[in-house]
Design an enzyme around this catalytic site. Structure first.
Site, mmCIF file in Angstrom:
data_model
loop_
_atom_site.group_PDB
_atom_site.id
_atom_site.type_symbol
_atom_site.label_atom_id
_atom_site.label_comp_id
_atom_site.label_asym_id
_atom_site.label_seq_id
_atom_site.Cartn_x
_atom_site.Cartn_y
_atom_site.Cartn_z
ATOM 1 N N VAL A 141 71.403 50.853 21.649
ATOM 2 C CA VAL A 141 70.709 50.025 22.641
ATOM 3 C C VAL A 141 71.494 49.847 23.936
ATOM 4 O O VAL A 141 70.912 49.533 24.972
ATOM 5 C CB VAL A 141 70.350 48.646 22.031
ATOM 6 C CG1 VAL A 141 71.606 47.768 21.887
ATOM 7 C CG2 VAL A 141 69.284 47.934 22.846
ATOM 8 N N TYR A 142 72.796 50.081 23.914
ATOM 9 C CA TYR A 142 73.592 49.882 25.127
ATOM 10 C C TYR A 142 73.169 50.902 26.194
ATOM 11 O O TYR A 142 73.259 52.117 25.987
ATOM 12 C CB TYR A 142 75.086 50.034 24.847
ATOM 13 C CG TYR A 142 75.670 49.032 23.882
ATOM 14 C CD1 TYR A 142 75.015 47.830 23.596
ATOM 15 C CD2 TYR A 142 76.879 49.266 23.253
ATOM 16 C CE1 TYR A 142 75.545 46.916 22.716
ATOM 17 C CE2 TYR A 142 77.429 48.349 22.367
ATOM 18 C CZ TYR A 142 76.752 47.178 22.097
ATOM 19 O OH TYR A 142 77.298 46.272 21.212
ATOM 20 N N SER A 143 72.741 50.383 27.325
ATOM 21 C CA SER A 143 72.210 51.230 28.405
ATOM 22 C C SER A 143 71.113 52.163 27.895
ATOM 23 O O SER A 143 70.889 53.241 28.445
ATOM 24 C CB SER A 143 73.327 52.043 29.076
ATOM 25 O OG SER A 143 74.184 51.197 29.811
ATOM 26 N N LEU A 144 70.436 51.723 26.823
ATOM 27 C CA LEU A 144 69.328 52.480 26.224
ATOM 28 C C LEU A 144 69.715 53.937 25.947
ATOM 29 O O LEU A 144 68.993 54.880 26.275
ATOM 30 C CB LEU A 144 68.093 52.411 27.120
ATOM 31 C CG LEU A 144 67.559 50.990 27.379
ATOM 32 C CD1 LEU A 144 66.333 51.036 28.257
ATOM 33 C CD2 LEU A 144 67.266 50.267 26.067
ATOM 34 N N GLY A 145 70.881 54.093 25.332
ATOM 35 C CA GLY A 145 71.347 55.409 24.919
ATOM 36 C C GLY A 145 72.373 56.037 25.838
ATOM 37 O O GLY A 145 73.118 56.930 25.418
#
Length: 327
Positions: A58-62
């Site tokens: 989920v961090y920076s959406l991948g």
């Protein structure tokens, strides 16, 4: 750098884990560093002996996984680093794009491996508890991920101790892989984990790798009651604003500053990390580093010694908090 076992597993990790949420794209969060800004910090962490890196899909959406994977490939050998990622939160569309169902776990691990550019992760963690999926389904799916060679170990993150115990019991009952680590919310300001989760982990030999060990920068001692801080993250991190900034939280920071004035060799942030690393069961706090100095402070903290009196000074003003960080 000192290396220790992650819980009762044979996996050796550095006493400092570099959290990769800080690296990715500022399109996700304003304070996130882009790839060009991130790479020198990641490289320096490796040079300082840090071998443990924690990210999440989920961090920076991948994008964080992509940045992490490229940097570790360029600056290290795969077998020399311990790479961790997490699953639970939504990064795509559709009703099955989040949670801990078998479907989502199987899809998510493949997506993470592709973005990271590796055949396996060393530690695959559930990012939160899923109230909508039976824990037996989750634990069997994680066991199958391990048996498929896509993860070497599994871990969990913030939840109630009874939930964590339920997961371990399910694994034991069916001969599935157990969690070797707990990534929980724990720092000098938020110590509710000392009531049940930490004693349970110590008893069961589970490694503890706390997130937000500096309360998202609050324990650096640079924020006052009148302002939330001068950095972009301090001003825009609404999640931190919802968890910290109580009057008593400032009293804890004031104690840190008081102790730092007595010890000219130590900064408040270093003392906060050193306190955490003196607590029972703590394997490696997960630090966020947006500047080189943050790495230097963390490594210095890992070597710092605190007396019983100094520990008492920092701890005695604590007041109970509501449960924070489980959602």
């Amino acid at each position: 750098m000192e290396y220790v076992n992650l819980g009762r597993s044979g996996l050796k990790v550095s006493r400092i884990c570099l959290g990769m949420m800080t690296y990715g794209t500022p399109a996700w969060r304003e304070w996130v560093l882009d790839e060009d800004q991130s790479r020198p910090i990641i490289r320096r962490a490796l040079e300082m002996g840090i071998n443990f890196f924690d990210t999440a899909d989920v961090y920076s959406l991948g994008v964080s996984e992509e940045v992490t994977g490229r940097a570790l490939r360029d600056f290290s050998r795969r077998d020399e680093v311990v790479l961790a990622t997490k699953v639970y939160f939504a990064i795509g569309q559709g009703p099955n794009g989040r949670g801990l169902s078998r479907k989502h776990i199987m899809d998510a691990i493949d997506g993470s491996l592709q973005r990271l550019g590796t055949d396996y992760v060393d530690l695959y963690q559930i990012h939160r508890w899923d109230n909508e999926t039976p824990i037996e389904e989750t634990m069997e799916a994680l066991h199958d991920v391990v048996k498929a060679g896509k993860a070497r170990y599994i871990g969990a993150s913030s939840m109630y101790a009874w939930q964590f115990a339920k997961a371990q019991i399910a694994a034991d009952a069916h001969g599935w892989t157990r969690f070797v680590s707990m990534q929980n919310h724990y720092n000098l300001i938020y110590r509710e984990e000392e009531r049940e989760m930490i004693p349970f982990c110590v008893d069961q030999g589970v490694g503890i790798i706390p997130w937000s060990p500096l309360a998202r920068g609050f324990l650096a001692g640079t924020r006052s009651r009148e302002t939330k801080g001068e950095t972009l993250r301090a001003q825009t991190d609404t999640y931190a604003h919802s968890m910290y900034y109580r009057d008593n939280d400032y009293e804890v920071v004031e104690r840190l500053i008081e102790l730092a004035e007595r010890r000219p060799d130590a900064k408040p942030a270093q003392l906060a990390l050193a306190w955490l690393m003196h607590r029972p069961g703590i394997t490696a706090p997960i630090i966020g580093a947006s500047k080189m100095g943050h790495l230097e402070d963390a490594v210095a903290a890992a070597e710092m010694k605190l007396s019983d009196e100094e520990m008492r000074l920092l701890e005695e003003v604590y007041q109970p908090h509501p449960i924070l960080g489980h959602s």
